[in-house]
Design an enzyme around this catalytic site. Structure first.
Site, PDB file in Angstrom:
ATOM      1  CG  ASN A 140      -2.314  -0.528   0.787  1.00  0.00           C
ATOM      2  OD1 ASN A 140      -2.667  -0.513  -0.395  1.00  0.00           O
ATOM      3  ND2 ASN A 140      -3.087  -1.007   1.752  1.00  0.00           N
ATOM      4  CB  CYS A 397      -4.925  -8.368   2.008  1.00  0.00           C
ATOM      5  SG  CYS A 397      -6.105  -9.437   1.183  1.00  0.00           S
ATOM      6  CG  PHE A 398      -0.206 -10.356   3.801  1.00  0.00           C
ATOM      7  CD1 PHE A 398      -0.676 -10.883   4.995  1.00  0.00           C
ATOM      8  CD2 PHE A 398      -0.292 -11.134   2.660  1.00  0.00           C
ATOM      9  CE1 PHE A 398      -1.214 -12.156   5.046  1.00  0.00           C
ATOM     10  CE2 PHE A 398      -0.828 -12.407   2.701  1.00  0.00           C
ATOM     11  CZ  PHE A 398      -1.285 -12.915   3.894  1.00  0.00           C
ATOM     12  CB  CYS A 399      -0.037  -3.491   3.647  1.00  0.00           C
ATOM     13  SG  CYS A 399      -0.299  -3.114   5.356  1.00  0.00           S
ATOM     14  CG  ASN A 400       0.350  -6.891  -2.240  1.00  0.00           C
ATOM     15  OD1 ASN A 400      -0.459  -6.674  -3.148  1.00  0.00           O
ATOM     16  ND2 ASN A 400       1.595  -7.235  -2.478  1.00  0.00           N
TER      17      ASN A 400
END
Ligand SMILES: Cc1ncc(COP(=O)(O)O)c(C=O)c1O
Length: 486
Positions: A140, A397-400
């Site tokens: 992100n 979503c691991f900032c993705n």
């Protein structure tokens, strides 16, 4: 590193991954320098989020702080001068570690990779004739740069990644890079390694993009902990990274490594303490300092920064090649074993998002578990049980979000219909979002390996995964319909 008694390796593992044997010195290092792990019974599998602290690094840093008087580097007294010496040593260590020519590159210390990315985003001269090109697969903090572009009427274009491997279609990328310029500045951003799928996107995109007039921003945050980044061979314009991901300590320090020529194109939106040669109130002018000084806002974390030199020395002493070899072997072992888990009726337990073999990927493995009927098992349930078993992994979503949307099959149409509901005009909670994309997973489970992961860690995770096999082998051992809405 001295010899110690090591547990014998499983024959299937050493047969399939003979290169592991040469990395066994890391077992000794783990016992000596990462003793927080084995004493605690903790299985740490979240290296993509952060590396673990080596005790010797903390001790070396503490000795420096204990034995020296270090002051704010913005003064000129002896305490300040000593700090400046350490800061310049740290800067030089970073350039040397990445084999970067100091004539060509500068190191700007930041709080983390995100701040490095923001420095580029806010100062890149986007305009209505410019372009921002980026892969779906991005953190992100790279996605967010599109808002700086948008504010200056510059379009942002995403290049998708494709299942099952979650790599970019090379032809599509080549087409995007080669399209005629609109006349303005062009920035292309991608991660050297995905923090979602572990995919390593090709570094030879760098010269290809530059040939077509793009400035290249390489997000190296997930790549540098286990891979060589040689800046004499690959010459991106900007490189972002966080040091805690490489060697665990200190947190709160990252850097932007920038080509001097590319840095000169940036237009800072403000000036601050530390970044100017002269600023005047009555004259209403400021003169930005040259090179890295113009980009380091305020007082740097000057007590932490000397530890960067020690951390890089720690990694260099182990050898990044040894770390890479070890993580590759263990990733292969994890992929083999996870992929081999099947329910009694033959259905697979895990759906892995990303490459199933070790070529062109790192040690980040993301997946969801499914029950014997093929229904997804909520990633939050997996996390809860992992926590209870003292296994640290990551879910969500691991900032993705781009990686997540592709992996989980969430379409642009579904997202638009969710985001355009009147009640979601300004506010959308995770729960709202779950309801919106009814029937689909909103997240996945991520296991990531690092410099002191060992075979026992992987085996412990596989034993944990097997509990989902027995628990969910029938319709549902708890007698409930497994929820499909995650
Ligand atoms: C690929 C990638 N880029 C950027 C970041 C942001 O790093 P930080 O949170 O240290 O700013 C991360 C963090 O996980 C990452 O994995």
């Amino acid at each position: 590193m001295g010899a110690r008694l090591l547990l014998p390796l499983p024959p299937a593992f050493s047969g399939a991954y003979p290169a592991y044997a040469a990395t066994r010195a890391l077992d000794d290092l783990r016992a000596r320098d990462y003793s927080q792990l084995d004493g605690s019974g903790h299985v740490y599998l979240d290296y993509t989020a952060g590396n673990l602290i080596p005790l010797s690094l903390v001790e070396r840093h503490m000795a420096l702080l204990r034995d020296h008087v270090l002051g704010n580097p913005h003064s000129t007294n002896p305490a300040s001068a000593l700090t400046t010496t350490h800061l310049e040593r740290a800067r030089k260590s970073v350039l040397e570690f990445f084999n970067a020519d100091p004539e060509e590159y500068v190191v700007i210390f930041t709080a983390n990779a995100t701040q490095a990315l923001k420095l580029v985003g806010e100062a890149y001269p986007f305009d209505a004739d410019g372009e921002y090109l980026l892969t779906f697969d991005n953190h992100n903090s790279v996605n967010g740069i599109r808002e700086f572009a948008r504010a200056r009427h510059c379009p942002a274009t995403y290049v998708p990644v494709v299942l099952p491997d979650m790599r970019v279609d090379d032809e599509e990328l080549a087409r995007q890079l080669a399209r005629p310029s609109r006349g303005g500045p062009r920035l292309f951003a991608y991660p050297a390694q995905s923090n979602f799928s572990g995919v390593q996107h090709p570094l030879d995109w760098i010269p290809l993009a530059q040939k077509h007039g793009w400035d290249v921003l390489l997000d190296a945050a997930a790549f540098t902990p286990t891979n060589v980044l040689d800046l004499s061979r690959w010459r991106p314009d900007f490189i972002s990274q966080s040091f805690y991901k490489m060697f665990g300590y200190p947190t709160g320090v990252g850097c932007l490594i920038a080509r001097r020529a590319a840095l000169a194109k940036l237009r800072r939106p403000w000036f601050a303490g530390g970044t100017i040669t002269i600023a005047s109130v009555q004259g209403d002018r400021f003169y930005l300092a040259e090179g890295e000084s113009g980009f380091e806002d305020g007082t740097p974390d000057y007590l932490a920064l000397p530890a960067i030199t020690f951390g890089l020395q720690h990694i260099a002493a182990i050898g990044i090649d040894a770390i890479h070899a070890r993580v590759t072997c263990l990733t292969g072992w994890l992929l083999d074993r996870l992929g081999a888990l099947h329910h009694a009726n033959g259905n697979p337990l895990a759906r892995i998002y990303g490459p199933r073999s070790t070529g062109g990927r790192g040690g980040t493995v993301t997946f969801n578990f499914y029950d014997s009927q093929g229904r997804p098992i909520d990633h939050r349930v997996v996390e809860e049980r992992a926590n209870a078993a003292s296994i640290s992994l990551r879910t969500g979503c691991f900032c993705n979000p781009g990686g997540g949307e592709i992996a989980l099959g969430i379409t642009g149409t579904e997202l638009a219909s969710c985001f355009h509901q009147p009640e979601h005009e300004t506010r959308l909670t995770i729960e709202d979002f779950r309801l919106c994309i009814d029937g689909k997973s909103t997240g996945a489970v991520r296991v990531s390996l690092g410099l002191v992961t060992n075979v026992e860690d992987v085996d412990a995770f596989i034993r944990f995964a097997e509990t989902f096999l027995s628990a969910f082998a029938g319709a549902d051992v708890e007698g409930r319909q497994t929820e499909r809405v995650l």
